[in-house]
Motif scaffolding. Sequence first.
Motif, short mmCIF file in Angstrom:
data_model
loop_
_atom_site.label_atom_id
_atom_site.label_comp_id
_atom_site.label_asym_id
_atom_site.label_seq_id
_atom_site.Cartn_x
_atom_site.Cartn_y
_atom_site.Cartn_z
N ASP A 161 -6.68 -1.57 -10.31
CA ASP A 161 -6.24 -1.02 -9.22
C ASP A 161 -5.96 0.52 -9.65
O ASP A 161 -5.68 1.24 -8.70
CB ASP A 161 -5.14 -1.68 -8.69
N ARG B 169 1.37 6.17 -7.56
CA ARG B 169 0.38 7.00 -7.84
C ARG B 169 0.52 8.54 -7.91
O ARG B 169 -0.24 9.27 -8.67
CB ARG B 169 -0.70 6.74 -6.79
N TYR C 150 2.24 1.78 -3.44
CA TYR C 150 1.05 2.33 -4.39
C TYR C 150 0.89 3.58 -4.37
O TYR C 150 0.66 4.19 -5.01
CB TYR C 150 -0.19 1.15 -4.32
N VAL D 248 -0.15 -5.58 -9.46
CA VAL D 248 -1.17 -4.62 -9.90
C VAL D 248 -2.13 -5.24 -11.07
O VAL D 248 -1.51 -5.67 -12.00
CB VAL D 248 -0.63 -3.21 -10.39
N THR D 249 -3.44 -4.80 -11.09
CA THR D 249 -4.39 -5.27 -11.96
C THR D 249 -4.76 -3.98 -12.56
O THR D 249 -4.77 -2.70 -11.94
CB THR D 249 -5.48 -6.05 -11.50
N ILE E 282 -3.16 2.17 -10.72
CA ILE E 282 -2.10 2.26 -10.46
C ILE E 282 -1.00 2.37 -11.54
O ILE E 282 -0.93 1.41 -12.07
CB ILE E 282 -1.38 1.26 -9.39
N ASP F 64 0.86 -1.15 0.07
CA ASP F 64 0.09 -0.02 0.03
C ASP F 64 0.86 1.31 -0.08
O ASP F 64 0.52 2.28 -0.60
CB ASP F 64 -0.99 0.14 1.19
#
Length: 126
Positions: A50, A13, A9, A46-47, A52, A6
């Motif tokens: 997500d 981002r 990410y 990551v998908t 991201i 997290d």
Amino acid sequence: MANTYDLIYAVVRQIPVGQVATYGQVAELAGLIGKPRVVGYALYRVTEADEIPWHRVINAKGEVSRSPHRNGTDYLQQSLLEDEGIEFDAAGKLDLQRYRWIADTAALETAIARIQQSLGMASHPD
């Protein structure tokens, strides 16, 4: 490991369109100094859902890290970066001096603090 991911990410981002960061840079900003592979592991998970921008993280040589385990996403990554205006030379490298993201420290600290608060964490993990 989810808490660490997290934090990674939250950093990723923040990378704006048309700029990149290295795995080591993201690791350092997430408080994971010396652990760029953890960033790679996190981004591998990551998908599309997500949201991201995983494709904006590259290796320290200014290249997309290529691996047979990425099922063709190596080429997708370079294509996504090119769509954002990033230029690669014939050897597949980009100019890190031109495209490297310089973090807005205040924005990054706010994003990480928000993640830490939601996870009940006091500080970055070691």
